[in-house]
Design a protein around this motif. Structure first.
Motif, mmCIF file in Angstrom:
data_model
loop_
_atom_site.group_PDB
_atom_site.id
_atom_site.type_symbol
_atom_site.label_atom_id
_atom_site.label_comp_id
_atom_site.label_asym_id
_atom_site.label_seq_id
_atom_site.Cartn_x
_atom_site.Cartn_y
_atom_site.Cartn_z
ATOM 1 N N LEU A 89 0.814 -1.148 -0.136
ATOM 2 C CA LEU A 89 0.007 0.027 -0.076
ATOM 3 C C LEU A 89 1.116 1.311 0.103
ATOM 4 N N LYS A 90 2.201 1.219 0.011
ATOM 5 C CA LYS A 90 2.835 2.416 0.050
ATOM 6 C C LYS A 90 2.792 2.925 -1.210
ATOM 7 N N GLY A 91 3.110 4.547 -0.708
ATOM 8 C CA GLY A 91 3.051 5.483 -1.961
ATOM 9 C C GLY A 91 2.143 6.433 -1.567
ATOM 10 N N TRP A 92 2.404 7.775 -2.298
ATOM 11 C CA TRP A 92 1.628 8.836 -2.105
ATOM 12 C C TRP A 92 0.231 8.804 -2.665
ATOM 13 N N ARG A 93 0.034 7.853 -3.824
ATOM 14 C CA ARG A 93 -1.107 7.880 -4.612
ATOM 15 C C ARG A 93 -2.057 6.921 -3.885
ATOM 16 N N THR A 94 -1.561 5.835 -3.426
ATOM 17 C CA THR A 94 -2.285 4.832 -2.712
ATOM 18 C C THR A 94 -2.910 5.321 -1.315
ATOM 19 N N GLY A 95 -1.893 5.937 -0.791
ATOM 20 C CA GLY A 95 -2.242 6.788 0.651
ATOM 21 C C GLY A 95 -3.224 7.782 0.523
ATOM 22 N N LEU A 96 -3.141 8.616 -0.685
ATOM 23 C CA LEU A 96 -4.163 9.769 -0.714
ATOM 24 C C LEU A 96 -5.360 9.081 -1.133
ATOM 25 N N ILE A 97 -5.405 8.102 -1.625
ATOM 26 C CA ILE A 97 -6.979 7.444 -2.316
ATOM 27 C C ILE A 97 -7.522 6.769 -1.104
ATOM 28 N N VAL A 98 -6.781 6.259 -0.310
ATOM 29 C CA VAL A 98 -7.492 5.600 1.032
ATOM 30 C C VAL A 98 -7.756 6.808 2.087
ATOM 31 N N GLY A 99 -6.866 7.800 2.418
ATOM 32 C CA GLY A 99 -7.370 8.953 2.986
ATOM 33 C C GLY A 99 -8.423 9.649 2.437
ATOM 34 N N ALA A 100 -8.621 9.713 1.212
ATOM 35 C CA ALA A 100 -9.889 10.569 0.560
ATOM 36 C C ALA A 100 -10.981 9.707 0.677
ATOM 37 N N ALA A 101 -10.798 8.334 0.876
ATOM 38 C CA ALA A 101 -12.011 7.665 0.881
ATOM 39 C C ALA A 101 -12.353 7.652 2.490
ATOM 40 N N VAL A 102 -11.600 7.860 3.531
ATOM 41 C CA VAL A 102 -11.988 8.016 4.609
ATOM 42 C C VAL A 102 -12.740 9.311 4.847
ATOM 43 N N PHE A 103 -12.216 10.349 4.379
ATOM 44 C CA PHE A 103 -12.686 11.710 4.254
ATOM 45 C C PHE A 103 -14.250 11.816 3.555
ATOM 46 N N SER A 104 -14.241 10.837 2.582
ATOM 47 C CA SER A 104 -15.533 11.159 1.850
ATOM 48 C C SER A 104 -16.655 10.674 2.618
ATOM 49 N N HIS A 105 -16.588 10.165 3.677
ATOM 50 C CA HIS A 105 -17.493 9.803 4.689
ATOM 51 C C HIS A 105 -18.308 11.111 5.224
ATOM 52 N N TRP A 106 -17.481 12.062 5.823
ATOM 53 C CA TRP A 106 -17.956 13.236 6.277
ATOM 54 C C TRP A 106 -18.605 14.083 5.260
ATOM 55 N N MET A 107 -18.147 14.144 4.044
ATOM 56 C CA MET A 107 -18.662 14.881 2.921
ATOM 57 C C MET A 107 -19.942 14.407 2.719
ATOM 58 N N LEU A 108 -20.367 13.218 2.634
ATOM 59 C CA LEU A 108 -21.512 12.572 2.116
ATOM 60 C C LEU A 108 -22.327 12.574 3.155
ATOM 61 N N ASP A 109 -21.937 12.298 4.424
ATOM 62 C CA ASP A 109 -22.855 12.768 5.499
ATOM 63 C C ASP A 109 -23.323 14.276 5.606
ATOM 64 N N LEU A 110 -22.398 15.303 5.269
ATOM 65 C CA LEU A 110 -22.905 16.548 5.307
ATOM 66 C C LEU A 110 -24.260 16.600 4.205
ATOM 67 N N ILE A 111 -24.641 15.744 3.444
ATOM 68 C CA ILE A 111 -25.556 15.920 2.591
ATOM 69 C C ILE A 111 -26.813 15.523 3.236
ATOM 70 N N VAL A 112 -26.987 14.567 3.971
ATOM 71 C CA VAL A 112 -27.961 13.644 4.623
ATOM 72 C C VAL A 112 -28.364 14.175 6.112
ATOM 73 N N HIS A 113 -27.397 14.331 6.903
ATOM 74 C CA HIS A 113 -27.594 14.677 8.405
ATOM 75 C C HIS A 113 -28.378 16.007 8.579
ATOM 76 N N ARG A 114 -28.995 16.082 9.564
ATOM 77 C CA ARG A 114 -29.330 17.271 10.225
ATOM 78 C C ARG A 114 -28.178 18.007 10.813
ATOM 79 N N PRO A 115 -28.153 19.155 11.116
ATOM 80 C CA PRO A 115 -27.082 19.928 11.586
ATOM 81 C C PRO A 115 -26.437 19.306 12.828
ATOM 82 N N ASP A 116 -25.791 18.170 12.613
ATOM 83 C CA ASP A 116 -25.067 17.672 13.832
ATOM 84 C C ASP A 116 -23.526 17.281 13.523
#
Length: 224
Positions: A89-116
């Motif tokens: 898994l080593k390398g900036w590209r793989t790391g960025l993709i996995v990191g972005a996958a983690v962060f995508s959770h917050w971005m998609l939650d922002l659409i559906v969640h009430r203000p919490d």
């Protein structure tokens, strides 16, 4: 959001085929996995309030460590660092993709969640509230899932398995939206979430089959 998060898993897999799909399935739900653990430990708080939204009865009133914007950035950076510990898994590209996958959770939650969703700590909360509209929220979930899966299926070696799995995820979302009973407690909701996330990752491992080994055999390079 439930199955819609997996759209980011399929997108990440289409960008870097050497990342195991099961790992991306864990990554996109990692923030919620931590949330479930923190609720069970009493670190973060939630309660069942029937009718608080049309789609979800959880009042997520205290989750500064997992679902704040600052928290999401931290867990994403940690995921990037985690990737650098393993040669596959080593390398900036793989790391960025996995990191972005983690962060995508917050971005998609922002659409559906009430203000919490806080910006930091437990303050400046936001959320667009699509969960207040059950059918549009369901359409968004399924649309994201199918769109991401279509990107993946263009190069998947086991399309039959994956099509079956995507259909299963759609069924789970429909049942969860209209038929699944409200969890009696926040702890029950946390345990249910943990069970589903790990079962989904396990099925992703099966559905992906031996694709990664085939790619290694034919010499597809890892990221630098």
């Amino acid at each position: 959001m439930l199955v819609g998060h997996y759209s980011a898993s399929f997108l990440g897999k289409s960008l870097q085929k050497m990342i195991p799909l099961w790992l991306l399935f864990i990554a996109v739900q990692f923030i919620d996995i931590l949330w479930a653990v923190f609720v069970l430990l009493g670190i973060e708080k939630a309660r069942i309030v029937p009718g608080i939204t049309a789609s979800n009865a959880l009042d997520l009133y205290y989750m500064p460590f997992t679902h704040s914007l600052v928290g999401a950035f931290f867990w994403s950076a940690l995921a990037f660092r985690f990737c650098q510990l393993f040669s596959s898994l080593k390398g900036w590209r793989t790391g960025l993709i996995v990191g972005a996958a983690v962060f995508s959770h917050w971005m998609l939650d922002l659409i559906v969640h009430r203000p919490d969703l806080a910006l930091y700590d437990n303050t400046l909360k936001m959320g667009f509230g699509l969960w207040n509209y059950r059918v549009p929220a369901l359409i968004l979930e399924i649309g994201l899932l199918i769109g991401g899966a279509m990107l993946y299926l263009r190069s998947a070696s086991h399309r039959g398995r994956m099509v079956v799995y995507v259909c299963l995820l759609v069924l789970v979302q429909v049942v969860g939206t209209f038929l699944f009973p409200t969890p009696p407690t926040d702890r029950a909701a946390a345990i249910t979430a943990l069970f589903l996330y790990f079962i989904f990752a396990l099925i992703a491992f099966w559905a992906e089959g031996r694709q990664n080994k085939k790619e290694e055999r034919y010499g597809e390079p890892h990221s630098a």
